[in-house]
Scaffold this motif. Sequence first.
Motif, PDB file in Angstrom:
ATOM      1  N   PHE A   1      12.430  11.706   5.091  1.00  0.00           N
ATOM      2  CA  PHE A   1      11.353  11.365   6.062  1.00  0.00           C
ATOM      3  C   PHE A   1      11.928  10.642   7.421  1.00  0.00           C
ATOM      4  CE2 PHE A   1       8.150  11.554   2.473  1.00  0.00           C
ATOM      5  CZ  PHE A   1       7.260  12.134   2.978  1.00  0.00           C
ATOM      6  N   GLU A   2      12.681  10.012   7.395  1.00  0.00           N
ATOM      7  CA  GLU A   2      13.639   9.675   8.553  1.00  0.00           C
ATOM      8  C   GLU A   2      13.960  10.592   9.741  1.00  0.00           C
ATOM      9  OE1 GLU A   2      16.755   6.924   8.202  1.00  0.00           O
ATOM     10  OE2 GLU A   2      15.488   5.575   7.147  1.00  0.00           O
ATOM     11  N   ILE A   3      14.410  11.921   9.020  1.00  0.00           N
ATOM     12  CA  ILE A   3      14.563  13.143   9.905  1.00  0.00           C
ATOM     13  C   ILE A   3      13.397  13.351  10.602  1.00  0.00           C
ATOM     14  CG2 ILE A   3      15.303  15.547  10.235  1.00  0.00           C
ATOM     15  CD1 ILE A   3      16.777  15.320   7.584  1.00  0.00           C
ATOM     16  N   LEU A   4      11.988  13.385  10.083  1.00  0.00           N
ATOM     17  CA  LEU A   4      10.830  13.657  10.547  1.00  0.00           C
ATOM     18  C   LEU A   4      10.423  12.468  11.689  1.00  0.00           C
ATOM     19  CD1 LEU A   4       8.986  15.152   7.686  1.00  0.00           C
ATOM     20  CD2 LEU A   4      10.128  16.413   9.399  1.00  0.00           C
ATOM     21  N   ALA A   5      10.636  11.319  11.244  1.00  0.00           N
ATOM     22  CA  ALA A   5      10.346   9.796  12.070  1.00  0.00           C
ATOM     23  C   ALA A   5      11.180  10.161  13.325  1.00  0.00           C
ATOM     24  CB  ALA A   5      10.835   8.724  11.027  1.00  0.00           C
ATOM     25  N   TRP A   6      12.410  10.453  13.190  1.00  0.00           N
ATOM     26  CA  TRP A   6      13.118  10.659  14.466  1.00  0.00           C
ATOM     27  C   TRP A   6      12.769  11.617  15.343  1.00  0.00           C
ATOM     28  CZ3 TRP A   6      18.682  13.041  14.959  1.00  0.00           C
ATOM     29  CH2 TRP A   6      19.425  12.474  15.898  1.00  0.00           C
ATOM     30  N   ARG A   7      11.909  12.581  14.953  1.00  0.00           N
ATOM     31  CA  ARG A   7      11.516  13.672  15.736  1.00  0.00           C
ATOM     32  C   ARG A   7       9.973  13.079  16.027  1.00  0.00           C
ATOM     33  NH1 ARG A   7      13.939  17.552  18.420  1.00  0.00           N
ATOM     34  NH2 ARG A   7      15.323  18.925  17.094  1.00  0.00           N
ATOM     35  N   GLY A   8       9.472  11.962  15.722  1.00  0.00           N
ATOM     36  CA  GLY A   8       8.358  11.461  16.181  1.00  0.00           C
ATOM     37  C   GLY A   8       7.113  11.146  15.337  1.00  0.00           C
ATOM     38  N   ARG A   9       7.416  11.386  14.011  1.00  0.00           N
ATOM     39  CA  ARG A   9       6.349  10.978  12.972  1.00  0.00           C
ATOM     40  C   ARG A   9       6.875  10.203  11.828  1.00  0.00           C
ATOM     41  NH1 ARG A   9       2.594  12.089  15.843  1.00  0.00           N
ATOM     42  NH2 ARG A   9       0.715  13.352  15.440  1.00  0.00           N
ATOM     43  N   SER A  10       6.217   8.995  11.725  1.00  0.00           N
ATOM     44  CA  SER A  10       6.608   8.264  10.547  1.00  0.00           C
ATOM     45  C   SER A  10       6.130   8.693   9.357  1.00  0.00           C
ATOM     46  CB  SER A  10       6.139   6.848  11.029  1.00  0.00           C
ATOM     47  OG  SER A  10       4.721   6.590  10.610  1.00  0.00           O
ATOM     48  N   ARG A  11       6.576   8.111   8.476  1.00  0.00           N
ATOM     49  CA  ARG A  11       6.452   8.441   6.989  1.00  0.00           C
ATOM     50  C   ARG A  11       4.826   8.230   6.766  1.00  0.00           C
ATOM     51  NH1 ARG A  11       9.211   7.984   1.947  1.00  0.00           N
ATOM     52  NH2 ARG A  11       7.789   7.769   0.234  1.00  0.00           N
ATOM     53  N   GLU A  12       4.298   7.110   7.317  1.00  0.00           N
ATOM     54  CA  GLU A  12       2.982   6.619   6.868  1.00  0.00           C
ATOM     55  C   GLU A  12       1.946   7.395   7.776  1.00  0.00           C
ATOM     56  OE1 GLU A  12       5.550   4.522   7.712  1.00  0.00           O
ATOM     57  OE2 GLU A  12       5.651   3.608   5.794  1.00  0.00           O
ATOM     58  N   ASP A  13       2.251   7.446   8.908  1.00  0.00           N
ATOM     59  CA  ASP A  13       1.466   8.627   9.828  1.00  0.00           C
ATOM     60  C   ASP A  13       1.314  10.090   9.464  1.00  0.00           C
ATOM     61  OD1 ASP A  13       0.820   6.248  11.226  1.00  0.00           O
ATOM     62  OD2 ASP A  13       2.243   6.801  13.023  1.00  0.00           O
ATOM     63  N   LEU A  14       2.414  10.385   8.940  1.00  0.00           N
ATOM     64  CA  LEU A  14       2.380  11.824   8.526  1.00  0.00           C
ATOM     65  C   LEU A  14       1.612  11.997   7.246  1.00  0.00           C
ATOM     66  CD1 LEU A  14       3.499  14.837   8.694  1.00  0.00           C
ATOM     67  CD2 LEU A  14       5.477  14.163   7.781  1.00  0.00           C
ATOM     68  N   LEU A  15       1.869  11.166   6.035  1.00  0.00           N
ATOM     69  CA  LEU A  15       1.233  11.129   4.863  1.00  0.00           C
ATOM     70  C   LEU A  15      -0.476  11.072   4.959  1.00  0.00           C
ATOM     71  CD1 LEU A  15       3.808   9.493   2.326  1.00  0.00           C
ATOM     72  CD2 LEU A  15       3.176  11.997   2.646  1.00  0.00           C
ATOM     73  N   ASP A  16      -0.804   9.990   5.920  1.00  0.00           N
ATOM     74  CA  ASP A  16      -2.124   9.726   6.303  1.00  0.00           C
ATOM     75  C   ASP A  16      -2.624  11.066   6.887  1.00  0.00           C
ATOM     76  OD1 ASP A  16      -1.895   7.358   5.260  1.00  0.00           O
ATOM     77  OD2 ASP A  16      -1.924   6.469   7.051  1.00  0.00           O
ATOM     78  N   ARG A  17      -1.982  11.763   7.567  1.00  0.00           N
ATOM     79  CA  ARG A  17      -2.753  12.874   8.271  1.00  0.00           C
ATOM     80  C   ARG A  17      -2.881  14.157   7.457  1.00  0.00           C
ATOM     81  NH1 ARG A  17      -6.203  14.883  11.016  1.00  0.00           N
ATOM     82  NH2 ARG A  17      -5.771  16.520  12.518  1.00  0.00           N
ATOM     83  N   LEU A  18      -1.691  14.179   6.623  1.00  0.00           N
ATOM     84  CA  LEU A  18      -1.897  15.134   5.399  1.00  0.00           C
ATOM     85  C   LEU A  18      -3.101  15.101   4.469  1.00  0.00           C
ATOM     86  CD1 LEU A  18       1.999  16.111   4.898  1.00  0.00           C
ATOM     87  CD2 LEU A  18       0.448  17.176   6.265  1.00  0.00           C
ATOM     88  N   ARG A  19      -3.283  13.756   4.049  1.00  0.00           N
ATOM     89  CA  ARG A  19      -4.165  13.419   3.297  1.00  0.00           C
ATOM     90  C   ARG A  19      -5.534  13.900   3.944  1.00  0.00           C
ATOM     91  NH1 ARG A  19      -1.582   8.620   2.647  1.00  0.00           N
ATOM     92  NH2 ARG A  19      -0.156   8.511   0.618  1.00  0.00           N
ATOM     93  N   GLU A  20      -5.762  13.502   5.046  1.00  0.00           N
ATOM     94  CA  GLU A  20      -6.928  13.726   5.799  1.00  0.00           C
ATOM     95  C   GLU A  20      -7.201  15.407   5.929  1.00  0.00           C
ATOM     96  OE1 GLU A  20      -6.631  12.175   9.698  1.00  0.00           O
ATOM     97  OE2 GLU A  20      -6.727   9.998   9.104  1.00  0.00           O
ATOM     98  N   LEU A  21      -6.206  16.152   6.314  1.00  0.00           N
ATOM     99  CA  LEU A  21      -6.621  17.620   6.384  1.00  0.00           C
ATOM    100  C   LEU A  21      -6.683  18.114   5.007  1.00  0.00           C
ATOM    101  CD1 LEU A  21      -3.467  18.230   8.721  1.00  0.00           C
ATOM    102  CD2 LEU A  21      -5.959  18.336   9.323  1.00  0.00           C
TER     103      LEU A  21
END
Length: 277
Positions: free
Chosen positions: A182-202
């Motif tokens: 997840f740190e690779i994705l956080a480095w690119r602009g999305r934290s673990r929490e924000d990404l998982l929250d968004r995927l749950r919503e979708l």
Amino acid sequence: MSDWHGERPPAGRHPAARPIRVEGGLTLRSKRGDVARTWWSRRFVEVLESFGMGGRLDRGRAYARTGQVMSLSLSTSLVVALVMGSRPEPYRARIGVRKFSDEDWRRIEHVLADRAVFAAKLLAGEMPPEIEDVFAGLGLTLFPQSPRELSMDCTCPDWEVPCKHLAATCYLLAESFDTDPFEILAWRGRSREDLLDRLRELRDPMPPPEDRPDDTPPDPEDDLAAFWLRPKAPAVPEPDELPTRRPDAILDELPPLTVNGRSLTDDLRPLYRRFAT
């Protein structure tokens, strides 16, 4: 290019000085050989080597293994490390990468939400190799593709980039990717929490209350939020709805009481009935 503080030594000549040892510094788990263990971490190191940094990266491997890096922090598009060299004050090494825009992430999240296996593997500490195809299909790249996408600087007086302080930071960063993709994705602009929250919503959209056809509460089996609510207590009946009970009924539950051959229970019944009126 590394920042410079003080007078530069003549080209080709660097003062030989031993680094000040650090107590409790960050160290690589790998004590010899290759550092990266997973494909995504190796991919990151290979990308850096493809930029012509291979030989210079080796200079910092010993620093990373002997604990010269005092701290390492990763935030959106930036990694900052404090690395102890031969001077009393540690050097600040920074590695920056271009973060994806909000619109880019909106497109990425929709694709990831359509394939639950990506979120499942990320939560299990794995980065599915197919995820690079997801980014490529959107015209993006998960890993930097050219030196122009990276920025590196250090407060040390070394002319070369990466210097050994930056190189040590790169190796520790690669190992942190090993531990948590997840740190690779956080480095690119999305934290673990924000990404998982968004995927749950979708994946599990819930319409707001005003969009529901009536005021009927959702079925708990269909409403994940309602699953955690306290069950509704049954209504308490009004006094006139309660079943009637004889005031002397409690005497029926007692064993027969007699005094001198006379039933004490029968003598008590009129008293219980009188008290109830």
